[in-house]
Motif scaffolding. Structure first.
Motif, PDB file in Angstrom:
ATOM      1  N   THR A 180       0.837  -1.198   0.000  1.00  0.00           N
ATOM      2  CA  THR A 180       0.000   0.000   0.000  1.00  0.00           C
ATOM      3  C   THR A 180       0.876   1.254   0.000  1.00  0.00           C
ATOM      4  N   PRO A 181       0.363   2.376  -0.478  1.00  0.00           N
ATOM      5  CA  PRO A 181       1.147   3.614  -0.441  1.00  0.00           C
ATOM      6  C   PRO A 181       1.630   3.994   0.950  1.00  0.00           C
ATOM      7  N   SER A 182       0.842   3.690   1.982  1.00  0.00           N
ATOM      8  CA  SER A 182       1.290   4.012   3.339  1.00  0.00           C
ATOM      9  C   SER A 182       2.517   3.202   3.723  1.00  0.00           C
ATOM     10  N   ARG A 183       2.582   1.935   3.309  1.00  0.00           N
ATOM     11  CA  ARG A 183       3.770   1.123   3.566  1.00  0.00           C
ATOM     12  C   ARG A 183       4.964   1.643   2.780  1.00  0.00           C
ATOM     13  N   VAL A 184       4.716   2.119   1.575  1.00  0.00           N
ATOM     14  CA  VAL A 184       5.812   2.675   0.775  1.00  0.00           C
ATOM     15  C   VAL A 184       6.376   3.932   1.430  1.00  0.00           C
ATOM     16  N   VAL A 185       5.482   4.792   1.930  1.00  0.00           N
ATOM     17  CA  VAL A 185       5.942   6.006   2.618  1.00  0.00           C
ATOM     18  C   VAL A 185       6.723   5.643   3.873  1.00  0.00           C
ATOM     19  N   THR A 186       6.259   4.650   4.619  1.00  0.00           N
ATOM     20  CA  THR A 186       6.982   4.205   5.813  1.00  0.00           C
ATOM     21  C   THR A 186       8.360   3.662   5.458  1.00  0.00           C
ATOM     22  N   ALA A 187       8.429   2.852   4.412  1.00  0.00           N
ATOM     23  CA  ALA A 187       9.732   2.318   3.979  1.00  0.00           C
ATOM     24  C   ALA A 187      10.643   3.431   3.490  1.00  0.00           C
ATOM     25  N   LEU A 188      10.061   4.416   2.815  1.00  0.00           N
ATOM     26  CA  LEU A 188      10.857   5.542   2.340  1.00  0.00           C
ATOM     27  C   LEU A 188      11.476   6.305   3.499  1.00  0.00           C
ATOM     28  N   TRP A 189      10.742   6.440   4.583  1.00  0.00           N
ATOM     29  CA  TRP A 189      11.266   7.160   5.740  1.00  0.00           C
ATOM     30  C   TRP A 189      12.285   6.314   6.505  1.00  0.00           C
ATOM     31  N   ASN A 190      11.979   5.040   6.691  1.00  0.00           N
ATOM     32  CA  ASN A 190      12.874   4.182   7.467  1.00  0.00           C
ATOM     33  C   ASN A 190      14.208   3.943   6.754  1.00  0.00           C
ATOM     34  N   ALA A 191      14.176   3.843   5.442  1.00  0.00           N
ATOM     35  CA  ALA A 191      15.400   3.577   4.668  1.00  0.00           C
ATOM     36  C   ALA A 191      15.888   4.820   3.943  1.00  0.00           C
ATOM     37  N   ARG A 192      15.571   5.994   4.473  1.00  0.00           N
ATOM     38  CA  ARG A 192      15.870   7.234   3.769  1.00  0.00           C
ATOM     39  C   ARG A 192      17.368   7.448   3.569  1.00  0.00           C
ATOM     40  N   VAL A 193      18.173   7.062   4.527  1.00  0.00           N
ATOM     41  CA  VAL A 193      19.623   7.300   4.405  1.00  0.00           C
ATOM     42  C   VAL A 193      20.198   6.498   3.247  1.00  0.00           C
ATOM     43  N   VAL A 194      19.887   5.206   3.218  1.00  0.00           N
ATOM     44  CA  VAL A 194      20.404   4.348   2.153  1.00  0.00           C
ATOM     45  C   VAL A 194      19.847   4.760   0.796  1.00  0.00           C
ATOM     46  N   LEU A 195      18.555   5.059   0.740  1.00  0.00           N
ATOM     47  CA  LEU A 195      17.939   5.421  -0.535  1.00  0.00           C
ATOM     48  C   LEU A 195      18.464   6.754  -1.060  1.00  0.00           C
ATOM     49  N   LEU A 196      18.696   7.712  -0.178  1.00  0.00           N
ATOM     50  CA  LEU A 196      19.255   8.990  -0.621  1.00  0.00           C
ATOM     51  C   LEU A 196      20.688   8.826  -1.106  1.00  0.00           C
ATOM     52  N   GLN A 197      21.455   7.964  -0.466  1.00  0.00           N
ATOM     53  CA  GLN A 197      22.808   7.683  -0.947  1.00  0.00           C
ATOM     54  C   GLN A 197      22.769   7.035  -2.326  1.00  0.00           C
ATOM     55  N   ASP A 198      21.862   6.084  -2.504  1.00  0.00           N
ATOM     56  CA  ASP A 198      21.731   5.442  -3.813  1.00  0.00           C
ATOM     57  C   ASP A 198      21.276   6.442  -4.872  1.00  0.00           C
ATOM     58  N   THR A 199      20.368   7.338  -4.488  1.00  0.00           N
ATOM     59  CA  THR A 199      19.905   8.355  -5.436  1.00  0.00           C
ATOM     60  C   THR A 199      21.030   9.285  -5.839  1.00  0.00           C
ATOM     61  N   PHE A 200      21.823   9.712  -4.884  1.00  0.00           N
ATOM     62  CA  PHE A 200      22.973  10.571  -5.195  1.00  0.00           C
ATOM     63  C   PHE A 200      23.940   9.848  -6.131  1.00  0.00           C
ATOM     64  N   TYR A 201      24.222   8.591  -5.844  1.00  0.00           N
ATOM     65  CA  TYR A 201      25.164   7.825  -6.660  1.00  0.00           C
ATOM     66  C   TYR A 201      24.653   7.681  -8.093  1.00  0.00           C
ATOM     67  N   THR A 202      23.366   7.321  -8.227  1.00  0.00           N
ATOM     68  CA  THR A 202      22.818   7.091  -9.568  1.00  0.00           C
ATOM     69  C   THR A 202      22.654   8.390 -10.337  1.00  0.00           C
ATOM     70  N   PHE A 203      22.128   9.411  -9.678  1.00  0.00           N
ATOM     71  CA  PHE A 203      21.817  10.631 -10.409  1.00  0.00           C
ATOM     72  C   PHE A 203      23.061  11.482 -10.678  1.00  0.00           C
ATOM     73  N   VAL A 204      23.830  11.775  -9.637  1.00  0.00           N
ATOM     74  CA  VAL A 204      24.947  12.709  -9.795  1.00  0.00           C
ATOM     75  C   VAL A 204      26.122  12.066 -10.527  1.00  0.00           C
ATOM     76  N   LEU A 205      26.578  10.912 -10.051  1.00  0.00           N
ATOM     77  CA  LEU A 205      27.782  10.302 -10.613  1.00  0.00           C
ATOM     78  C   LEU A 205      27.542   9.641 -11.964  1.00  0.00           C
ATOM     79  N   GLU A 206      26.329   9.203 -12.210  1.00  0.00           N
ATOM     80  CA  GLU A 206      26.077   8.459 -13.442  1.00  0.00           C
ATOM     81  C   GLU A 206      25.200   9.245 -14.415  1.00  0.00           C
ATOM     82  N   ALA A 207      23.980   9.598 -13.984  1.00  0.00           N
ATOM     83  CA  ALA A 207      23.035  10.229 -14.914  1.00  0.00           C
ATOM     84  C   ALA A 207      23.454  11.652 -15.265  1.00  0.00           C
ATOM     85  N   LEU A 208      23.748  12.471 -14.266  1.00  0.00           N
ATOM     86  CA  LEU A 208      24.060  13.871 -14.536  1.00  0.00           C
ATOM     87  C   LEU A 208      25.381  14.037 -15.270  1.00  0.00           C
TER      88      LEU A 208
END
Length: 319
Positions: free
Chosen positions: A107-135
């Motif tokens: 459910t979207p509520s579970r996705v939001v909860t997972a997004l908050w709980n794993a925010r550090v790892v997901l933000l690191q992955d986002t930085f790696y994918t977007f800045v170092l690779e995509a951008l």
């Protein structure tokens, strides 16, 4: 003294009731979600809940139609905001009503909860994918494409010898190109950056060449009559004509860049990136984290596209 009666036009009354209908529909679906969340098990018959969501969505659609009849800020913001809210809340209610397991579709509520709980790892992955690779890949591919376009326009034999292969190579699927480049260059981020650069290169080349060659012949003849130098003609005539074509190619490239980086990570990485996170969490059946990574990728992609769009507006005003 006779009193005058002020009549409010029907269209004005309709527009005034639009936000009320939107609020009613959103609050109604939110109430359905709360009721379903409090129940210990899924209801015996999900059909009434489905009909309730559809009825509230129809009420909201009437509100959207009323609000959209105008040029004010609400006419541009409220319809999109309502569509997003009613979609998220409607999916939440229907998944709970039908009792869909979280391991299949969270459910979207579970996705939001997972997004908050794993925010550090997901933000690191986002930085790696977007800045170092995509951008970085987007910048390298764009600069290379612009330089190659100038050479193609300047030398006719390059147009006939390079452009056909550019169009052919741009049709190669990412899933066929990525594993070859990753295995040849390595598992680190430069291999994914190279995949993105190759993906962005050819749309930029094709769009820029077409734009530079679309200059009005009368304007070119007029500049020649004024004894303008080739550099002046290029700056005053060809560049303004080519800018819309270039930015259209950049918009396409901005969407392809993040997609290419994520797909390339499926074929090998050093343990970082959104593509790696999606692949590893799917194997663990942590689909709430998978959807959280997808949400982050979507948000970054929209912001990237918006940044290119703002750059296009700034370039248009600077002209």
């Amino acid at each position: 003294m006779a009193s005058r009666t002020i009549t409010v036009p029907q269209a004005t009354r309709t527009r005034a009731g639009g936000p009320l209908l939107l609020a009613l529909s959103v609050l109604g679906v939110l109430g359905l979600c709360v009721l379903l969340a409090r129940s210990a098990a899924a209801p015996a018959s999900p059909l009434p809940w489905l009909l309730g969501v559809l009825a509230l969505a129809a009420i909201g659609a009437v509100g959207v139609r009323a609000v959209a009849q105008g040029e004010h800020l609400a006419a541009r913001v409220l319809p999109a905001a309502f569509t997003f809210l009613i979609a998220v809340l409607g999916v939440e209610a229907l998944l709970r009503a039908y009792g869909v397991p979280a391991g299949l579709i969270p459910t979207p509520s579970r996705v939001v909860t997972a997004l908050w709980n794993a925010r550090v790892v997901l933000l690191q992955d986002t930085f790696y994918t977007f800045v170092l690779e995509a951008l970085l890949g987007f910048v390298v591919g764009t600069l290379s494409g612009l330089l190659l376009s100038l050479l193609v326009v300047r030398f006719r034999f390059l147009e006939r010898g390079v452009l056909p292969y550019a169009a052919l190579f741009s049709s190669v699927p990412i899933v066929a190109l990525a594993p070859v480049v990753v295995k040849a260059v390595g598992l680190e981020w430069p291999s994914k950056m190279l995949v993105v650069a190759i993906t962005v290169l050819f749309p930029v080349v094709v769009g820029t060449v077409r734009g530079l060659q679309s200059a009005d012949r009368l304007q070119l003849d007029l500049m020649h009559t004024y004894a303008a130098t080739p550099l002046q003609t290029f700056r005053e005539v060809r560049v303004p004509t080519a800018l819309p074509f270039v930015f259209n190619a950049l918009k396409v490239g901005s969407t392809l860049a993040l997609i290419s980086a994520i797909v390339a990570e499926f074929f090998g990485t050093n343990g970082h990136g959104l593509g790696f996170r999606i692949q590893i969490e799917v194997g663990r059946f942590n689909l709430d984290i998978v959807w959280a990574a997808i949400v982050l990728a979507s948000v970054v992609g929209i912001l990237f596209f918006g940044a290119v769009n703002l750059l296009e507006r700034w370039a248009g005003r600077a002209r």
